[in-house]
Design a protein around this motif. Structure first.
Motif, PDB file in Angstrom:
ATOM      1  N   THR A   1       0.853  -1.190   0.000  1.00 31.25           N
ATOM      2  CA  THR A   1       0.000   0.000   0.000  1.00 31.25           C
ATOM      3  C   THR A   1       0.879   1.227   0.000  1.00 31.25           C
ATOM      4  O   THR A   1       1.636   1.465   0.951  1.00 31.25           O
TER       5      THR A   1
ATOM      6  N   ARG B   1       1.736  12.294   4.198  1.00 31.71           N
ATOM      7  CA  ARG B   1       1.179  12.981   3.032  1.00 31.71           C
ATOM      8  C   ARG B   1       1.650  14.423   2.904  1.00 31.71           C
ATOM      9  O   ARG B   1       1.018  15.235   2.197  1.00 31.71           O
TER      10      ARG B   1
ATOM     11  N   ASN C   1       0.201   4.212   0.466  1.00 25.25           N
ATOM     12  CA  ASN C   1      -0.090   5.118   1.571  1.00 25.25           C
ATOM     13  C   ASN C   1       0.795   4.836   2.785  1.00 25.25           C
ATOM     14  O   ASN C   1       0.962   5.696   3.648  1.00 25.25           O
TER      15      ASN C   1
ATOM     16  N   SER D   1      -1.672  11.568  -4.398  1.00 25.41           N
ATOM     17  CA  SER D   1      -1.898  10.130  -4.239  1.00 25.41           C
ATOM     18  C   SER D   1      -3.363   9.801  -4.395  1.00 25.41           C
ATOM     19  O   SER D   1      -4.231  10.606  -4.064  1.00 25.41           O
ATOM     20  N   ASP D   2      -3.624   8.633  -4.920  1.00 25.56           N
ATOM     21  CA  ASP D   2      -4.977   8.093  -5.026  1.00 25.56           C
ATOM     22  C   ASP D   2      -4.953   6.746  -4.321  1.00 25.56           C
ATOM     23  O   ASP D   2      -4.485   5.757  -4.887  1.00 25.56           O
ATOM     24  N   SER D   3      -5.436   6.729  -3.092  1.00 25.34           N
ATOM     25  CA  SER D   3      -5.339   5.502  -2.312  1.00 25.34           C
ATOM     26  C   SER D   3      -6.205   4.390  -2.886  1.00 25.34           C
ATOM     27  O   SER D   3      -5.857   3.210  -2.806  1.00 25.34           O
TER      28      SER D   3
ATOM     29  N   ASN E   1      -4.165   2.977  -5.450  1.00 19.78           N
ATOM     30  CA  ASN E   1      -2.819   2.643  -4.991  1.00 19.78           C
ATOM     31  C   ASN E   1      -1.768   3.199  -5.956  1.00 19.78           C
ATOM     32  O   ASN E   1      -0.837   2.507  -6.384  1.00 19.78           O
TER      33      ASN E   1
END
Length: 124
Positions: free
Chosen positions: A28, A55, A30, A71-73, A76
């Motif tokens: 991940t 972040r 994130n 970011s686009d969680s 991913n």
């Protein structure tokens, strides 16, 4: 090992835009500090932008105000939006990840995992 794959490079005229993507599998993003680096032949790989585990975002002086990391969680994926591109932005661009909670732009040795790169060419 963290498999990273960059995409979105290409040829663009000066003043144009590109969006680079860095996708990962098996981890991940994130939970990682993720950086974008670039390199031209004969020169050292330089940090362009980093998004840290909390972040926070950081940019090199040469791209500040023109590039945006995000970011686009759900996907991913980490993006690098590059606007107002200049011929001097021409390079191979790499994304890199590391679980260490970086504070700042970071350097090559701060990142354990690297993608194969995507080429960006800006014509004048």
């Amino acid at each position: 090992e963290v498999p990273l794959v960059e995409s979105g490079g290409g040829l663009v005229q000066a003043g144009g835009s590109l969006r680079l993507s860095c996708a990962a599998s098996g981890v991940t993003l994130n939970d990682q500090s993720v950086g974008w680096f670039r390199q031209t032949p004969g020169k050292k790989r330089e940090a362009v932008s980093t998004i840290t585990r909390d972040r926070s975002t950081y940019y090199s002086d040469s791209v500040k105000g023109r590039f945006t990391i995000s970011s686009d969680s759900a996907k991913n994926t980490i993006y690098l939006q590059m606007d107002n591109l200049k011929p001097e932005d021409t390079a191979m661009y790499y994304c890199a990840a590391d679980p260490f909670p970086l504070r700042g732009l970071g350097v090559v040795d701060d990142f354990a995992h690297w993608g194969p790169g995507t080429r960006v060419t800006v014509s004048s």
